[in-house]
Design a protein around this motif. Sequence first.
Motif, PDB file in Angstrom:
ATOM      1  N   ASN A 116      25.317  22.823 -23.437  1.00 50.97           N
ATOM      2  CA  ASN A 116      23.933  23.294 -23.383  1.00 50.97           C
ATOM      3  C   ASN A 116      22.303  23.211 -23.369  1.00 50.97           C
ATOM      4  O   ASN A 116      21.784  22.552 -23.443  1.00 50.97           O
ATOM      5  CB  ASN A 116      23.956  25.003 -24.015  1.00 50.97           C
ATOM      6  CG  ASN A 116      23.991  24.793 -25.130  1.00 50.97           C
ATOM      7  OD1 ASN A 116      24.369  23.852 -25.675  1.00 50.97           O
ATOM      8  ND2 ASN A 116      23.879  25.962 -26.070  1.00 50.97           N
ATOM      9  N   LEU A 117      23.084  21.122 -23.923  1.00 51.35           N
ATOM     10  CA  LEU A 117      22.328  20.005 -24.535  1.00 51.35           C
ATOM     11  C   LEU A 117      21.648  19.653 -23.410  1.00 51.35           C
ATOM     12  O   LEU A 117      22.809  19.508 -22.503  1.00 51.35           O
ATOM     13  CB  LEU A 117      22.549  19.251 -24.973  1.00 51.35           C
ATOM     14  CG  LEU A 117      22.942  19.812 -26.928  1.00 51.35           C
ATOM     15  CD1 LEU A 117      22.920  19.138 -27.533  1.00 51.35           C
ATOM     16  CD2 LEU A 117      21.477  20.042 -27.652  1.00 51.35           C
ATOM     17  N   GLY A 141      17.766   8.104 -30.435  1.00 53.90           N
ATOM     18  CA  GLY A 141      18.032   9.397 -30.112  1.00 53.90           C
ATOM     19  C   GLY A 141      19.304  10.308 -29.850  1.00 53.90           C
ATOM     20  O   GLY A 141      19.859   9.288 -28.633  1.00 53.90           O
ATOM     21  N   THR A 142      18.965  11.297 -29.790  1.00 52.08           N
ATOM     22  CA  THR A 142      19.981  12.196 -29.371  1.00 52.08           C
ATOM     23  C   THR A 142      20.096  12.750 -27.765  1.00 52.08           C
ATOM     24  O   THR A 142      19.220  12.736 -27.544  1.00 52.08           O
ATOM     25  CB  THR A 142      20.262  13.332 -30.772  1.00 52.08           C
ATOM     26  OG1 THR A 142      19.500  14.169 -30.002  1.00 52.08           O
ATOM     27  CG2 THR A 142      20.596  12.813 -31.594  1.00 52.08           C
ATOM     28  N   GLU A 150      25.173  10.403 -28.451  1.00 51.10           N
ATOM     29  CA  GLU A 150      25.351  11.209 -29.714  1.00 51.10           C
ATOM     30  C   GLU A 150      24.777  12.783 -29.138  1.00 51.10           C
ATOM     31  O   GLU A 150      23.571  13.097 -29.284  1.00 51.10           O
ATOM     32  CB  GLU A 150      24.098  10.946 -30.156  1.00 51.10           C
ATOM     33  CG  GLU A 150      24.419  10.372 -31.801  1.00 51.10           C
ATOM     34  CD  GLU A 150      26.068  10.698 -31.918  1.00 51.10           C
ATOM     35  OE1 GLU A 150      26.975  11.640 -32.485  1.00 51.10           O
ATOM     36  OE2 GLU A 150      27.033   9.868 -32.636  1.00 51.10           O
ATOM     37  N   ILE A 151      25.678  13.708 -29.429  1.00 49.57           N
ATOM     38  CA  ILE A 151      25.310  15.391 -29.581  1.00 49.57           C
ATOM     39  C   ILE A 151      25.770  16.220 -30.452  1.00 49.57           C
ATOM     40  O   ILE A 151      25.611  17.345 -30.315  1.00 49.57           O
ATOM     41  CB  ILE A 151      26.446  15.688 -27.853  1.00 49.57           C
ATOM     42  CG1 ILE A 151      28.023  15.661 -28.084  1.00 49.57           C
ATOM     43  CG2 ILE A 151      25.967  15.104 -26.562  1.00 49.57           C
ATOM     44  CD1 ILE A 151      28.648  16.008 -27.541  1.00 49.57           C
ATOM     45  N   GLN A 152      26.048  15.671 -31.774  1.00 47.63           N
ATOM     46  CA  GLN A 152      27.154  16.086 -32.543  1.00 47.63           C
ATOM     47  C   GLN A 152      25.671  16.507 -33.154  1.00 47.63           C
ATOM     48  O   GLN A 152      24.996  15.369 -33.679  1.00 47.63           O
ATOM     49  CB  GLN A 152      27.760  15.726 -33.407  1.00 47.63           C
ATOM     50  CG  GLN A 152      29.064  16.234 -33.018  1.00 47.63           C
ATOM     51  CD  GLN A 152      30.512  15.686 -33.796  1.00 47.63           C
ATOM     52  OE1 GLN A 152      30.821  14.575 -34.158  1.00 47.63           O
ATOM     53  NE2 GLN A 152      30.834  16.885 -34.814  1.00 47.63           N
ATOM     54  N   MET A 153      25.185  17.683 -34.313  1.00 47.75           N
ATOM     55  CA  MET A 153      23.842  18.043 -35.096  1.00 47.75           C
ATOM     56  C   MET A 153      23.441  17.267 -35.610  1.00 47.75           C
ATOM     57  O   MET A 153      22.271  16.923 -36.249  1.00 47.75           O
ATOM     58  CB  MET A 153      23.522  19.689 -34.546  1.00 47.75           C
ATOM     59  CG  MET A 153      23.822  19.703 -35.040  1.00 47.75           C
ATOM     60  SD  MET A 153      24.081  21.826 -35.289  1.00 47.75           S
ATOM     61  CE  MET A 153      24.300  22.579 -34.153  1.00 47.75           C
ATOM     62  N   GLU A 154      24.829  17.305 -36.782  1.00 49.66           N
ATOM     63  CA  GLU A 154      24.995  16.429 -37.208  1.00 49.66           C
ATOM     64  C   GLU A 154      24.244  15.210 -37.099  1.00 49.66           C
ATOM     65  O   GLU A 154      23.605  14.636 -38.490  1.00 49.66           O
ATOM     66  CB  GLU A 154      25.740  16.469 -38.844  1.00 49.66           C
ATOM     67  CG  GLU A 154      26.543  17.560 -38.680  1.00 49.66           C
ATOM     68  CD  GLU A 154      27.272  18.221 -37.718  1.00 49.66           C
ATOM     69  OE1 GLU A 154      27.402  18.039 -36.805  1.00 49.66           O
ATOM     70  OE2 GLU A 154      28.404  18.843 -37.720  1.00 49.66           O
ATOM     71  N   VAL A 155      24.262  14.547 -36.444  1.00 45.23           N
ATOM     72  CA  VAL A 155      24.148  12.507 -36.479  1.00 45.23           C
ATOM     73  C   VAL A 155      23.042  12.756 -35.501  1.00 45.23           C
ATOM     74  O   VAL A 155      23.081  12.888 -34.583  1.00 45.23           O
ATOM     75  CB  VAL A 155      25.386  11.952 -35.470  1.00 45.23           C
ATOM     76  CG1 VAL A 155      24.977  11.006 -35.373  1.00 45.23           C
ATOM     77  CG2 VAL A 155      26.458  11.667 -36.580  1.00 45.23           C
ATOM     78  N   THR A 156      21.349  12.496 -36.213  1.00 43.79           N
ATOM     79  CA  THR A 156      21.117  12.071 -35.594  1.00 43.79           C
ATOM     80  C   THR A 156      19.845  10.679 -35.868  1.00 43.79           C
ATOM     81  O   THR A 156      18.740  11.097 -34.878  1.00 43.79           O
ATOM     82  CB  THR A 156      19.528  13.586 -36.220  1.00 43.79           C
ATOM     83  OG1 THR A 156      19.489  13.003 -37.563  1.00 43.79           O
ATOM     84  CG2 THR A 156      19.996  14.840 -36.111  1.00 43.79           C
TER      85      THR A 156
END
Length: 593
Positions: free
Chosen positions: A262-263, A348-349, A314-320
Amino acid sequence: MSFALLCFLLRLLITALSATPYRPTDQILFSCGSQSSGTDDNQRSWNGDARSKYAPPNIATTSIASEPTEQGSSVPNFAPYTTARIFQSEFTYTFPVLAGPKFLRLYFYAATYSNLDKNVSFNKNESFFTVTANEFTLLSNFSAYLTSTPSEPSFKKEFIINVEDNHSLNITFSPSPKSYAFINGIEIVSMPDNLYFRDLPIKFVNQLYYLKNTTALETRYRFNVGGGYVGIKADTGMFREWFQDDNYIPGGEFGYTPHAENLPIHYTEHSPAYTAPEIVYTTSRVIANGSKSLEWSFPIDSGFHYLLRFHFCEIQMEVTNQNERVFTISINNQTAEIEADVIFWTGGTEIPYFKDYVTWVSDDGRRGEKDLRLSLFPNLISRPKYSNALLNGLEIFKLSDSKRSLAAANPDHKLNSSPLGPDNSSQKKKNKDSSVLYPVIGSVTGFLLLLLFVSFLIFHGRRREEDFGLSEVKSSWVPLSITSKSTTKTSGSGSSLPSDLCRQSLLEEIKLAMQRQEVADNRGRDGVVVDGRDSPMSPSYPLLRHEEPTNTENDKLFSGSGEVVVESKSTNTSTASNDLSKSSITSTAAMTD
Ligand SMILES: *[C@@H]1O[C@H](CO)[C@@H](O)[C@H](O)[C@H]1NC(C)=O
Ligand SMILES: *[C@@H]1O[C@H](CO)[C@@H](O)[C@H](O)[C@H]1NC(C)=O
Ligand SMILES: *[C@@H]1O[C@H](CO)[C@@H](O)[C@H](O)[C@H]1NC(C)=O
Ligand SMILES: *[C@@H]1O[C@H](CO)[C@@H](O)[C@H](O)[C@H]1NC(C)=O
Ligand SMILES: *[C@@H]1O[C@H](CO)[C@@H](O)[C@H](O)[C@H]1NC(C)=O
Ligand SMILES: *[C@@H]1O[C@H](CO)[C@@H](O)[C@H](O)[C@H]1NC(C)=O
Ligand SMILES: *[C@@H]1O[C@H](CO)[C@@H](O)[C@H](O)[C@H]1NC(C)=O
Ligand SMILES: *[C@@H]1O[C@H](CO)[C@@H](O)[C@H](O)[C@H]1NC(C)=O
Ligand SMILES: *[C@@H]1O[C@H](CO)[C@@H](O)[C@H](O)[C@H]1NC(C)=O
């Protein structure tokens, strides 16, 4: 109110323009040995070659139109596999195409063929032949029978060939002595000029490699890493197939496969929307707890250079932020990238990025099969926040040699020899209905259709995600292995009003652009990137220097066979810390190989 509406329309336009997939300027689907047109399993229409302007007028006397005599459940009953053209002497098709790089896809169904009118039959094990396209040898003494697998007797081979100005694409079939050649279908699709021939140096161990458009490519693998099969209609307009990578992971260490369907994916000038479908970037594979690396092993032909294109997002919310996930990429025990940091590259993500590398696979003496091993493992030198690695997509191409040949030995065992990854038919069937059809642009009607389509996507986004059937695939948002704290992030795609959504996403886009500019500015100044954002999660020690391989001013140029190789300073890691971890020692050692 009117601002909101304007904003919304602007947003639609931006989405439409930036998400515009590629529309081919050349597209030929050619069903060989056929009088009439037929439809394939993706509802594409194939034209018969019997009365075609692309075939010589004496086609009926210089070749034999035939039909397969095989029976069984694995027999493909759709175009172009239902007919074949058999050649007992050299035969050339001539396709007038525009200048530029083309996908050339050759379709083979290894069967015994017959022509009842002529009372002739051709045994599938007696066909060996050479295929050339313009000056390139694509296949030599090739046996479709030895290349096929019992479960999938039909397959396609994909090549990339650049056609020069005022040239046509001539495809010639030459049978080996006492043998015959055959072909079921020929597909030609154009692509953006700089999709693969990028006119930029490519990292090749400690050197640089220039991929010129006088090189032909053969697609060996194309993976939606950590995700499912992506069919030709879900590609970005070039009808490429993206396979699952599960079958190429040795030891069953599959890692985690974070999904973020959904991103929104923000394509960029470097990685435009046609590079790869969104689904490639919204699925990924990362290292699981208790595992030290991500590993793959791909059977390939020895004695060739290979181009590997890695797709990241980068799609994992922990890695920004930068320096949160830093890893080393190793190809056949040689370090290709010592410090891969996706957010450093993208700023950016949810921003896709691809990186190309070239590797040489030494000849086993007969250009037989060898394994290409790929390893991604954490690089802890800069003490990143997480100890992990990431991959979203991967393409592997064989490069033509100095004799402009891509030909290798026939497989000597009939298993594990599928040409474009595993042809898993059950997988294909499951995903076939999920294909997303991209609209045709180029006219006013086309543009209106596109607008409609885009609004459809926006308001039915959720449904499209489900269509890919990925909700069942493992769990999403698996924590990384050194997760100390996890940041919570508000997703821009919440259930907000269109105007809010618009403002929010526009703001986000502006923010992203500014961040990217910031990164670019910092890089331009002194080659060192300084993270300006003050994040409480940021580590307190200095950030590591990242070196880009673009500075070639002081490098020595010399010519190789078909390519120019530039010697460059080996990318040394900064000797910042004394307490090197075990894996960083390994990676430094591997680099000096
Ligand atoms: C191939 O590359 C050469 C040199 O980079 C360029 O001049 C030429 O236009 C390219 N050809 C095509 C068809 O793109
Ligand atoms: C077809 O050819 C075979 C020998 O190749 C012959 O025995 C047979 O009679 C022929 N059939 C017809 C219908 O001509
Ligand atoms: C091909 O297979 C047929 C049986 O399917 C066999 O009779 C023939 O000898 C084989 N030919 C070769 C060259 O192996
Ligand atoms: C293709 O074949 C035609 C006709 O034989 C010939 O005129 C042309 O030069 C060939 N083109 C290339 C690129 O080889
Ligand atoms: C063609 O390949 C077959 C099988 O790999 C081999 O037996 C034969 O000798 C080869 N022929 C030539 C001319 O290389
Ligand atoms: C292609 O053909 C046209 C017309 O025949 C000619 O004007 C043009 O110079 C040619 N281009 C090349 C690169 O040969
Ligand atoms: C890579 O290194 C491992 C361990 O050092 C070794 O076993 C393996 O054979 C090497 N592989 C290649 C392709 O050099
Ligand atoms: C296809 O994939 C399914 C599961 O995804 C597996 O059970 C089956 O064995 C595979 N078939 C082949 C021919 O690889
Ligand atoms: C991974 O391991 C760490 C500590 O070893 C643990 O805290 C964490 O919950 C584990 N994560 C998963 C997904 O198992």
